[in-house]
Design a protein around this motif. Structure first.
Motif, short mmCIF file in Angstrom:
data_model
loop_
_atom_site.label_atom_id
_atom_site.label_comp_id
_atom_site.label_asym_id
_atom_site.label_seq_id
_atom_site.Cartn_x
_atom_site.Cartn_y
_atom_site.Cartn_z
N VAL A 120 -4.16 -5.18 -5.36
CA VAL A 120 -3.29 -4.03 -5.61
C VAL A 120 -2.62 -4.18 -6.97
O VAL A 120 -2.51 -3.22 -7.75
CB VAL A 120 -2.24 -3.88 -4.50
CG1 VAL A 120 -1.23 -2.79 -4.86
CG2 VAL A 120 -2.90 -3.54 -3.18
N GLY A 121 -2.15 -5.40 -7.27
CA GLY A 121 -1.52 -5.63 -8.57
C GLY A 121 -2.49 -5.41 -9.72
O GLY A 121 -2.13 -4.79 -10.73
N LEU A 122 -3.72 -5.87 -9.55
CA LEU A 122 -4.74 -5.69 -10.60
C LEU A 122 -5.07 -4.21 -10.77
O LEU A 122 -5.21 -3.72 -11.90
CB LEU A 122 -5.99 -6.48 -10.23
CG LEU A 122 -7.10 -6.51 -11.29
CD1 LEU A 122 -6.60 -7.10 -12.59
CD2 LEU A 122 -8.30 -7.29 -10.77
N ALA A 123 -5.20 -3.49 -9.65
CA ALA A 123 -5.49 -2.05 -9.71
C ALA A 123 -4.35 -1.30 -10.39
O ALA A 123 -4.57 -0.36 -11.16
CB ALA A 123 -5.74 -1.51 -8.31
N SER A 124 -3.11 -1.72 -10.10
CA SER A 124 -1.95 -1.07 -10.72
C SER A 124 -1.92 -1.33 -12.22
O SER A 124 -1.63 -0.43 -13.02
CB SER A 124 -0.66 -1.58 -10.07
OG SER A 124 -0.65 -1.32 -8.68
N LEU A 125 -2.23 -2.57 -12.60
CA LEU A 125 -2.28 -2.91 -14.02
C LEU A 125 -3.35 -2.10 -14.73
O LEU A 125 -3.12 -1.58 -15.83
CB LEU A 125 -2.56 -4.41 -14.18
CG LEU A 125 -2.74 -4.93 -15.61
CD1 LEU A 125 -1.49 -4.66 -16.43
CD2 LEU A 125 -3.08 -6.40 -15.61
N LEU A 126 -4.50 -1.94 -14.10
CA LEU A 126 -5.58 -1.17 -14.70
C LEU A 126 -5.19 0.29 -14.85
O LEU A 126 -5.49 0.94 -15.86
CB LEU A 126 -6.84 -1.28 -13.84
CG LEU A 126 -8.09 -0.56 -14.34
CD1 LEU A 126 -8.47 -1.06 -15.73
CD2 LEU A 126 -9.25 -0.73 -13.37
N SER A 127 -4.50 0.84 -13.85
CA SER A 127 -4.06 2.23 -13.90
C SER A 127 -3.11 2.45 -15.07
O SER A 127 -3.20 3.45 -15.79
CB SER A 127 -3.39 2.62 -12.58
OG SER A 127 -2.90 3.93 -12.64
N LYS A 134 0.83 -1.20 0.00
CA LYS A 134 0.00 0.00 0.00
C LYS A 134 0.87 1.25 0.00
O LYS A 134 0.54 2.25 -0.65
CB LYS A 134 -0.92 0.00 1.21
CG LYS A 134 -2.00 -1.08 1.18
CD LYS A 134 -2.90 -0.99 2.39
CE LYS A 134 -3.99 -2.05 2.35
NZ LYS A 134 -4.86 -2.00 3.56
N ALA A 135 1.98 1.19 0.74
CA ALA A 135 2.89 2.33 0.78
C ALA A 135 3.51 2.57 -0.59
O ALA A 135 3.66 3.72 -1.04
CB ALA A 135 3.98 2.10 1.82
#
Length: 527
Positions: free
Chosen positions: A184-191, A148-149
């Protein structure tokens, strides 16, 4: 309680802890806990253990009064400066979520304003401190919220809200996070997919795609990931899901694939190549997807529908529908559709009732030529005249003399004579005849795609001309002439007179500038 109210520090501490942790008959109450622990800290001096205790049990969504929030913040700052990891994480989150007016979005601190924060230190210093803490936490493997950090650090570096902007480093962090097989990984990929997807994202795509494809319910928020999976992994299942989720590029691609129309050639007029990997064409399904994309304004979809409607093997074959689709694609700016429409209008010009033959055709062919269609430029040269080199034209000497005179003394020519000057300049740029120079309706000559010369009102035997506007000088001449004519007619009633009067002013102008007419006498027009 009595001892605590009388100032007994030990009693204040115990009551504060009872409210902080709760006991049978006494529920947790963070507000009361802060009240008594603050009294304890005032009585004994600020003790680190108390601040650590509060930090460990404080939730950012707790509703606190202003005084309680100020004390809680002092505890966070004290413990953070002493090196407590959780305190530094809370500190970073609170500072990250401050708005421009210094208010926090967290319930625990939204009662504080800029002056309240400054009691502990300046906001600028706090931003810098928050960034330092965040970078340390992002690198701390033992910190349970390290991921998260890292995500928060990437966001801060991307938008610069903590005083430092570094998009490249932010992207590297997001690429690292995207490889995590979690939310978090999925959200980062989407971003990352929402901005651009390159080869560097392929490992992350390969990690998350099986989970997404196996999901019972496909979410619209993951559409760009499905689309990226098709673009970079050629996953047909992902393409179909993206199309079903309403993504028009996916609908277009799927329609072209089903119709065996290669997408890379969908903008070419002779698109009839069949994809070697496409399989049997399912034209009705293709039409279904292409219509969905077309309804969203996709010009390539309209063009493809035009092609399909002319395929003999398509059960819905209709030349009329095909032309309607091509027209729609042309209206939306599809270059080959514009060329098709223009060339069709040119072939049928004898059957079309228009004031100037070829005017509609010239417009669409010109539009296509502006987008680089070679055939359009060739056809345009047959429809419209070209005269880009004014120095070779009949009125060049006179036009240059007029321009020089107007430049030296803008007030030498006024009224009708000034309008004659502009007629000469325009006539030279467009290579007009003498009759056209004298009789053309100057303000209405210029159209978006060229110049239209029509003097049949005065000379019925004359033939209208369509002339390409190819140079800046041509546009400038027409613009200045239109402006002068507009000023003349708005200031007073100007009548340029009949042909003889206009010819007289032209001859007078040539005499005053000592320029002889080139080409001898000319039977200009009927009177």
């Amino acid at each position: 309680m009595k001892n605590a109210r009388s100032g007994d520090a030990f009693a204040q501490q115990k009551i504060g802890e009872i409210y902080l942790f709760g006991e049978p008959g006494t529920p947790k109450n963070i507000s009361n806990a802060l009240l008594w622990l603050e009294k304890y800290s005032i009585t004994t001096g600020f003790i680190r253990d108390i601040s650590n205790l509060i930090v460990s049990n404080l939730a950012l969504d707790d509703v606190l009064s202003k005084e309680q929030a100020k004390f809680a913040w002092k505890c966070i700052v004290h413990s953070a400066s002493a090196g407590q990891t959780l305190a530094r994480w809370l500190f970073t989150q609170v500072i990250f979520h401050l708005n421009t007016s210094g208010q926090s979005s967290y319930a625990a601190f939204n009662s504080l304003i800029t002056t309240d924060w400054s009691e502990v230190g300046s906001l600028d210093d706090m931003f810098g401190l928050a960034l330092r803490y965040l970078e340390e936490l992002a690198d701390l493997d033992s910190f349970e919220d390290q991921i998260k950090a890292q995500k928060l650090l990437a966001q801060c570096l991307d938008d610069g809200r903590l005083g430092k902007k570094d998009p490249e480093r932010s992207k590297k962090i997001m690429l690292h996070l995207a490889k995590q097989n979690n939310e978090v990984g999925l959200a980062s990929l989407l971003s990352l997919a929402s901005s651009s997807v390159g080869k560097e994202l392929l490992p992350a795509l390969e990690i998350h795609l099986p989970t997404l494809l196996g999901s019972k319910k496909h979410l619209a928020e993951h559409t760009l990931i499905y689309w990226a999976a098709w673009q970079h992994l050629q996953n047909i299942e992902a393409l179909e899901i993206a199309a079903e989720l309403g993504f028009s590029p996916a609908q277009l691609t799927l329609g072209l694939r089903l119709a065996k129309l290669e997408e890379k050639n969908s903008s070419l007029e002779n698109t009839s190549e069949v994809s070697e990997t496409g399989g049997n064409a399912r034209l009705k399904q293709a039409v279904y997807w292409l219509k969905l994309a077309a309804k969203k304004g996709d010009r390539d979809a309209w063009f493809a529908l035009g092609l399909i409607n002319r395929m003999p093997q398509y059960s819905g074959y209709s030349a009329e529908d095909s032309d309607a689709c091509f027209d729609k694609a042309a209206d939306l700016g599809h270059p080959q559709a514009q060329y098709r429409k223009g060339s069709s209008l040119w072939r049928k010009r004898a059957q079309i009732d228009e004031a100037i033959e070829g005017l509609q055709a010239s417009y669409w062919v010109w539009q296509a030529s502006q987008q680089g269609i070679t055939e359009a430029q060739e056809l345009l040269s047959k429809i419209m005249l070209s005269c880009p080199n004014a120095s070779l034209n009949r009125w060049n000497l006179l036009a240059n003399a007029v321009i020089k005179t107007l430049g030296e003394s803008s007030h030498r020519f006024t009224g009708d004579m000034l309008l004659t000057c502009h007629r000469v300049i325009v006539a030279n740029q467009l290579n007009l005849s003498k009759a056209e120079l004298l009789l053309a309706d100057i303000p209405s000559i210029q159209h978006e795609h060229g110049a239209v010369i029509d003097i049949r009102e005065h000379s019925p035997r004359s033939t209208p001309k369509l002339i390409q506007i190819e140079t800046l000088e041509q546009r400038k001449a027409l613009m200045m002439a239109s402006k002068s004519f507009a000023n003349a007619f708005s200031n007073s009633v100007v009548d340029e007179g009949n042909l003889r009067q206009r010819r007289y002013r032209l001859e007078k102008l040539m005499q005053s500038l000592d320029i002889a007419e080139d080409g001898g006498s000319e039977d200009d027009t009927d009177e």
